[in-house]
Design a protein around this motif. Structure first.
Motif, PDB file in Angstrom:
ATOM      1  N   ALA A 840       1.302  59.625   4.591  1.00  0.00           N
ATOM      2  CA  ALA A 840       0.727  60.769   5.305  1.00  0.00           C
ATOM      3  C   ALA A 840       0.225  60.316   6.657  1.00  0.00           C
ATOM      4  N   ILE A 841       0.242  61.237   7.597  1.00  0.00           N
ATOM      5  CA  ILE A 841      -0.436  61.044   8.874  1.00  0.00           C
ATOM      6  C   ILE A 841      -1.430  62.181   9.020  1.00  0.00           C
ATOM      7  N   GLY A 842      -2.663  61.848   9.290  1.00  0.00           N
ATOM      8  CA  GLY A 842      -3.698  62.854   9.463  1.00  0.00           C
ATOM      9  C   GLY A 842      -4.673  62.432  10.534  1.00  0.00           C
ATOM     10  N   SER A 843      -5.499  63.366  10.954  1.00  0.00           N
ATOM     11  CA  SER A 843      -6.483  63.076  11.995  1.00  0.00           C
ATOM     12  C   SER A 843      -7.878  63.028  11.397  1.00  0.00           C
ATOM     13  N   LEU A 844      -8.661  62.047  11.826  1.00  0.00           N
ATOM     14  CA  LEU A 844     -10.014  61.897  11.328  1.00  0.00           C
ATOM     15  C   LEU A 844     -10.986  62.868  11.998  1.00  0.00           C
ATOM     16  N   TRP A 845     -10.636  63.348  13.187  1.00  0.00           N
ATOM     17  CA  TRP A 845     -11.490  64.338  13.846  1.00  0.00           C
ATOM     18  C   TRP A 845     -10.617  65.308  14.632  1.00  0.00           C
ATOM     19  N   LYS A 846     -11.235  66.380  15.087  1.00  0.00           N
ATOM     20  CA  LYS A 846     -10.502  67.410  15.814  1.00  0.00           C
ATOM     21  C   LYS A 846      -9.984  66.835  17.118  1.00  0.00           C
ATOM     22  N   LYS A 869       7.378  53.473  10.338  1.00  0.00           N
ATOM     23  CA  LYS A 869       6.378  54.487  10.661  1.00  0.00           C
ATOM     24  C   LYS A 869       5.173  53.860  11.362  1.00  0.00           C
ATOM     25  N   ALA A 870       4.738  52.678  10.882  1.00  0.00           N
ATOM     26  CA  ALA A 870       3.583  52.024  11.496  1.00  0.00           C
ATOM     27  C   ALA A 870       3.883  51.625  12.932  1.00  0.00           C
ATOM     28  N   LYS A 871       5.079  51.081  13.172  1.00  0.00           N
ATOM     29  CA  LYS A 871       5.421  50.666  14.531  1.00  0.00           C
ATOM     30  C   LYS A 871       5.669  51.884  15.428  1.00  0.00           C
ATOM     31  N   ALA A 872       6.195  52.958  14.849  1.00  0.00           N
ATOM     32  CA  ALA A 872       6.397  54.176  15.634  1.00  0.00           C
ATOM     33  C   ALA A 872       5.059  54.737  16.098  1.00  0.00           C
ATOM     34  N   LEU A 873       4.068  54.716  15.206  1.00  0.00           N
ATOM     35  CA  LEU A 873       2.738  55.197  15.602  1.00  0.00           C
ATOM     36  C   LEU A 873       2.116  54.248  16.622  1.00  0.00           C
ATOM     37  N   GLN A 874       2.318  52.945  16.437  1.00  0.00           N
ATOM     38  CA  GLN A 874       1.803  51.969  17.401  1.00  0.00           C
ATOM     39  C   GLN A 874       2.416  52.195  18.779  1.00  0.00           C
ATOM     40  N   MET A 875       3.745  52.321  18.853  1.00  0.00           N
ATOM     41  CA  MET A 875       4.402  52.528  20.142  1.00  0.00           C
ATOM     42  C   MET A 875       3.956  53.836  20.790  1.00  0.00           C
ATOM     43  N   THR A 876       3.714  54.857  19.966  1.00  0.00           N
ATOM     44  CA  THR A 876       3.243  56.145  20.487  1.00  0.00           C
ATOM     45  C   THR A 876       1.871  55.999  21.138  1.00  0.00           C
ATOM     46  N   GLN A 886      -6.821  54.093  33.291  1.00  0.00           N
ATOM     47  CA  GLN A 886      -7.922  54.451  34.194  1.00  0.00           C
ATOM     48  C   GLN A 886      -8.182  55.956  34.229  1.00  0.00           C
ATOM     49  N   GLN A 887      -7.673  56.679  33.250  1.00  0.00           N
ATOM     50  CA  GLN A 887      -7.910  58.118  33.183  1.00  0.00           C
ATOM     51  C   GLN A 887      -8.784  58.431  31.962  1.00  0.00           C
ATOM     52  N   LEU A 888      -9.392  59.615  32.001  1.00  0.00           N
ATOM     53  CA  LEU A 888     -10.249  60.032  30.893  1.00  0.00           C
ATOM     54  C   LEU A 888      -9.474  60.039  29.575  1.00  0.00           C
ATOM     55  N   GLU A 889      -8.174  60.386  29.630  1.00  0.00           N
ATOM     56  CA  GLU A 889      -7.366  60.490  28.418  1.00  0.00           C
ATOM     57  C   GLU A 889      -7.095  59.153  27.733  1.00  0.00           C
ATOM     58  N   SER A 890      -7.476  58.051  28.378  1.00  0.00           N
ATOM     59  CA  SER A 890      -7.318  56.752  27.721  1.00  0.00           C
ATOM     60  C   SER A 890      -8.400  56.522  26.656  1.00  0.00           C
ATOM     61  N   HIS A 891      -9.390  57.395  26.628  1.00  0.00           N
ATOM     62  CA  HIS A 891     -10.459  57.289  25.627  1.00  0.00           C
ATOM     63  C   HIS A 891      -9.868  57.453  24.219  1.00  0.00           C
ATOM     64  N   PRO A 892     -10.325  56.647  23.246  1.00  0.00           N
ATOM     65  CA  PRO A 892      -9.772  56.733  21.880  1.00  0.00           C
ATOM     66  C   PRO A 892      -9.896  58.117  21.253  1.00  0.00           C
ATOM     67  N   GLY A 893     -10.822  58.930  21.763  1.00  0.00           N
ATOM     68  CA  GLY A 893     -10.966  60.268  21.215  1.00  0.00           C
ATOM     69  C   GLY A 893      -9.694  61.073  21.275  1.00  0.00           C
ATOM     70  N   TYR A 894      -8.798  60.745  22.221  1.00  0.00           N
ATOM     71  CA  TYR A 894      -7.541  61.468  22.373  1.00  0.00           C
ATOM     72  C   TYR A 894      -6.444  60.949  21.451  1.00  0.00           C
ATOM     73  N   TRP A 895      -6.310  59.632  21.342  1.00  0.00           N
ATOM     74  CA  TRP A 895      -5.131  59.074  20.689  1.00  0.00           C
ATOM     75  C   TRP A 895      -5.409  58.362  19.360  1.00  0.00           C
ATOM     76  N   ALA A 896      -6.667  57.947  19.116  1.00  0.00           N
ATOM     77  CA  ALA A 896      -6.950  57.071  17.968  1.00  0.00           C
ATOM     78  C   ALA A 896      -7.097  57.769  16.622  1.00  0.00           C
ATOM     79  N   PRO A 897      -7.484  59.053  16.541  1.00  0.00           N
ATOM     80  CA  PRO A 897      -7.821  59.602  15.222  1.00  0.00           C
ATOM     81  C   PRO A 897      -6.661  59.715  14.253  1.00  0.00           C
ATOM     82  N   PHE A 898      -5.424  59.649  14.768  1.00  0.00           N
ATOM     83  CA  PHE A 898      -4.285  59.745  13.864  1.00  0.00           C
ATOM     84  C   PHE A 898      -4.107  58.438  13.096  1.00  0.00           C
ATOM     85  N   ILE A 899      -4.164  58.538  11.781  1.00  0.00           N
ATOM     86  CA  ILE A 899      -4.014  57.341  10.947  1.00  0.00           C
ATOM     87  C   ILE A 899      -2.843  57.535   9.992  1.00  0.00           C
ATOM     88  N   LEU A 900      -2.171  56.436   9.690  1.00  0.00           N
ATOM     89  CA  LEU A 900      -1.051  56.421   8.757  1.00  0.00           C
ATOM     90  C   LEU A 900      -1.540  55.886   7.419  1.00  0.00           C
TER      91      LEU A 900
END
Length: 905
Positions: A840-846, A869-876, A886-900
């Motif tokens: 499964a892939i799900g998000s820990l927060w909104k 799947k793990a490497k695909a998520l890593q590359m993503t 150097q942009q706000l979107e580099s914050h983990p809040g945008y990309w990190a919550p998805f877990i495999l």
């Protein structure tokens, strides 16, 4: 003849030690409605009775149950030699069934009743068939088999459906057998109460109550009042736990609502107990008087924690009534319960978790507890009830454990172990023996008993979670500590071992125990009849470039175990201790989680905590990982550690995901890492774009529209043409089932809101289907979105997919778990397992809608290109970071919550 319940409920009571007698509320009606009570017949001195039968009745009346059983067995043996089949033989089998109940031989009692029921069917006596079926159902309920009991009583386990023709309840209705109907409704209510179906149980108890009033049977009225009281008390306990859980995750609105429910349910329970008490006293009914007093002790303790006078006064009244009763099985069990209630009221701090088997009394109450338990031992010894005697001795051993008189405690616990035959009791006394041997520094013996306890737990775990739903709430008090105490002892032993082979062997045992704990946690969370399919191949053997990191949080420190494959296709492990107490770990993880969610954090304040957790989990093993050229890390996390994405851990220069592909496994034996043929990738995607409202126990919950979901599904179906996307009103359970039946999809993608609650009943996904719900209190009809629960999803998929052809991936892109919860993240793993999915892939927060659409589309494209799947998520995630440097979107809040979770290949 009225009887206090005759038997410690073999699963329920052993775990919830302060409810030994209250749950068997209807035992005495069943002893009278089928035939005359045994004692009545014994005093009749009928000349028609043969000598062994009459002798058995006299022995039974005198309290010699075993003697009565031998006499009746001798009669039946003689009767078989004459090939005689008479009404007297059936009466004797009925007596035997009830006598077997008295000494805890439930299986033997069931066997006798089956013969009795067959005879009454053959001789066309439907009223007696119905009554004996009710009695049989009560016996299965005593064994913890509530579903079977419900089937016998009504023919099915679904709410608000008519009972089948040959069920006990329907037979009583057709025959206008009102006493039989009272007993059947009440037994059905009791079975549903023990399943945790409280609303259904309340309806059934009320049916029983109304009929009992109509036929003016005050004993039945008192019993139904007790049943209602116990149901409301259980409901209050559940709502109190929900309130505590809501407080943990900082949901104050829900916490207040559940607390209001708790107070209301407690008040209703108290009213019913007090009505039953007054009625019992007016009828000079000591049995129901004692039941009501015992129930009120617990209730008053919860309602008036500061007013010990009312609690102690009620307890003393119960002790007085106990002394007025003649020696019997009932009196023995009541004495055990009173000893346990002394334990409850001695607590200085009110807690809903008051059933822990290891809690001790205040010292001034210990002598009275010892007196009550010795009384129980003497009575059970006199009547030759081995199982009950061992239970009383075991509880007495615990009192001496509290007194730190370990030798006396060990002696009594050993006697309890010798006397018990049920795994439910064996687990408890083996655990107690393990604690005692550990306290006396006999480590080898302690480990052996811990392992014996866990072996017993494994044999009963499914029954506990399937049949006794509130067992889920007491899991942490009465089951989880067994595993954790063994783990702590084994890990401590590792520090004293010198030979590498001994260290590896010990750590292998530790990893197996961690796995058993993870399985028990998941089974406990899911709490339904979907069996977990175990895989026996250990994860480390899958790939040379994969490492497994297992954690276990103990009271005083945190243990991390790194496991690697070696050249001989075996695995080797290394233990590292983190000097961080349980609360320190919890505080650090919760603080990190809050900071990771705050996407507007321009100062990147999360980095300090992310680095601290990296130092705990990863830094001790950096050289090992580099030497072994590890590419993928698989985490098997404990408790609150599941609540953060490992991808966001920071070493001071880069995120962990920038160096390793990352996955989470619920347990070693639940993961089957096999590479999927990416050319077959086909996605069935459902999405919700509109505002949604669902009904929950805490009130209506509104979910805001997901604006980018339409784009998310379009991107998926465009890049993978064989896929299908359906939105809003097309997102229904029925449409999901239809699509799965017509086509073979490897991925189910659900872009909708989801809530992961304290257990599977409060874990759901929001669909686009609208339903009308009528609120009885207000009389209003409201429109809500239909919820898709874990169980619903499992049933939909299992109907259309073979277990040999499982879903490869379940993706949930708009779900979220709460800060502070170490149970909600079990829902992410649980929902995949229940759905029969490999991963499964799900998000820990909104997550930001636009970011989600881009990330998920990129993940599918990378996976489709041939990556795991793990490497695909890593590359993503790496690609996202590179595109937003150097942009706000580099914050983990945008990309990190998805877990495999699960199969990472």
């Amino acid at each position: 003849m009225q009887r206090l319940p005759y038997r410690v409920r073999r699963i329920w009571a052993v775990l919830f030690l302060t409810t030994l007698t209250l749950c068997l509320w209807l035992a005495h009606p069943s002893l009278t409605i089928g035939h005359k009570g045994i004692a009545e017949i014994a005093t009749a001195k009928s000349s028609a009775l043969t000598q062994p039968v009459e002798q058995g009745l006299e022995l039974y009346q005198a309290g010699d149950i075993q003697g009565a059983i031998k006499s009746w067995q001798a009669y039946l043996s003689s009767n078989q030699q004459r090939n005689s089949d008479s009404a007297e033989e059936i009466n004797v089998r009925t007596y035997l069934a009830r006598a077997y109940q008295q000494v805890g031989q439930i299986s033997e009692a069931i066997a006798e009743l089956k013969l009795v029921i067959a005879y009454y069917r053959q001789t066309n006596k439907p009223i007696k068939v119905g009554r004996m079926l009710t009695e049989q159902a009560q016996l299965y309920s005593n064994l913890g088999q509530q579903r079977r009991a419900v089937t016998i009583l009504c023919g099915q386990n679904q709410i608000n459906l008519p009972c089948t023709q040959n069920s006990a309840l329907e037979i009583a209705r057709r025959q206008s057998d009102f006493p039989g109907e009272v007993a059947a409704w009440g037994s059905l209510g009791n079975a549903h109460r023990l399943q945790g179906e409280y609303k259904q149980a309340i309806q059934e108890f009320k049916h029983s109550y109304e009929i009992a009033k109509r036929i003016n049977n005050q004993s039945y009225v008192a019993s139904t009042l007790n049943g209602l009281a116990n149901t409301y008390a259980s409901l209050a306990k559940r709502n109190q736990r929900r309130a505590e859980f809501a407080n943990d995750v900082d949901d104050q609105k829900a916490a207040e609502k559940f607390q209001q429910y708790t107070v209301s349910d407690d008040n209703q329970a108290a009213q019913y107990f007090e009505q039953s008490l007054n009625l019992a006293r007016s009828q000079n009914d000591r049995v129901n008087e004692l039941r009501s007093l015992l129930g009120l002790v617990r209730l008053y303790y919860r309602q008036h924690p500061q007013d010990k006078a009312i609690v102690n006064n009620t307890l003393q009244q119960a002790i007085v009534v106990l002394e007025q009763m003649p020696d019997s099985h009932e009196k023995a069990y009541a004495a055990i319960q009173l000893a346990n209630l002394l334990q409850l009221v001695s607590q200085k701090v009110k807690s809903v978790s008051t059933d822990a088997a290891t809690q001790c009394l205040e010292s001034e109450l210990l002598p009275k507890s010892v007196e009550l338990l010795n009384k129980a031992v003497a009575i059970t010894h006199k009547i030759h009830d081995q199982e009950a005697e061992s239970f009383a001795k075991g509880r007495l051993g615990h009192v001496y454990e509290c007194l730190q008189d370990y030798q006396q405690a060990i002696n009594l616990t050993q006697q309890a172990l010798i006397g018990t035959v049920a795994n439910e009791s064996l687990y408890l006394w083996a655990w107690q023996a393990a604690r005692l041997y550990r306290a006396t520094d006999q480590v080898k013996e302690a480990i052996n008993f811990y392992e014996e306890s866990i072996d017993s737990l494994k044999s009963i775990r499914n029954d506990l979670t399937l049949e006794q739903r509130d067992f889920q709430f007491d899991f942490r008090d009465n089951v989880e500590p067994v595993y954790r105490e063994l783990l702590e002892l084994r890990l401590e032993q590792t520090e004293h071992l010198v030979q590498e082979s001994d260290i590896q062997q010990n750590l292998e045992f530790v990893l197996l125990t961690i796995d058993e704990l993870r399985l028990a946690e998941l089974q406990n969370y899911l709490g339904n009849d979907c069996a977990l399919t175990l895989i026996q191949q250990p994860v480390p053997l899958v790939g040379k470039n994969t490492a497994v990191l297992s954690s276990i949080i103990l009271k005083e420190r945190l243990a991390i175990i790194l496991t690697l494959a070696d050249d001989q296709k075996k695995f080797k492990s290394r233990l590292f201790w983190v000097s961080a107490k349980n609360q320190e770990v919890k505080d650090a993880i919760n603080e990190l989680r809050v900071k990771l969610e705050k996407r507007s954090d321009l100062e990147n304040s999360y980095k300090a905590k992310a680095q601290q957790v990296y130092d705990w989990l990863i830094r001790p093993f950096v050289k090992d990982l580099e030497t072994e050229k590890i590419e993928t890390l698989v985490f098997i996390q404990d408790g609150i550690l599941r609540n953060i994405p490992m991808a966001a851990l920071f070493d001071g220069k880069q995120f962990l995901i920038e160096k390793y592909a990352i996955a989470t496994a619920p347990a070693l034996t639940l993961t089957k890492p096999i590479r999927y043929n990416h050319q077959k990738l086909r996605i069935l995607a459902f999405g919700l774009t509109q505002v949604a409202t669902v009904e929950t126990d805490a009130g209506a919950k509104v979910f805001q529209p997901l604006g980018q979901v339409k784009l998310e599904l379009k991107t998926i179906t465009t890049s993978l043409p064989k896929s299908k996307g359906l939105l809003d009103q097309d997102f229904t359970p029925e449409r999901l089932q239809q699509e799965l039946e017509k086509n073979t999809y490897s991925v189910i993608h659900l872009a909708t809101h989801g809530k992961f609650g304290i257990d599977d009943r409060e874990t759901f996904l929001v669909t686009g289907k609208k339903v009308e719900i009528n609120h009885q209190k207000s009389g209003k009809t409201e429109i809500y979105n239909e919820k898709l629960t874990i169980t619903d999803l499992y049933q939909l998929i299992s109907k259309s997919r073979d277990r040999n052809n499982p879903i490869e991936l379940l993706t949930l892109t708009a779900c979220e778990t709460a800060v502070g919860s170490d149970r909600e993240t079990l829902g992410l793993a649980g929902i995949a397992i229940q759905a029969g999915s490999q991963s499964a892939i799900g998000s820990l927060w909104k997550v930001d809608d636009a970011a989600t659409a881009q990330l998920i589309a990129k993940f599918y494209q990378s996976w489709h290109s041939g990556l795991s799947k793990a490497k695909a998520l890593q590359m993503t995630q790496i690609a996202w970071l590179q595109a937003h440097q150097q942009q706000l979107e580099s914050h983990p809040g945008y990309w990190a919550p998805f877990i495999l979770i699960g199969n990472w290949l």
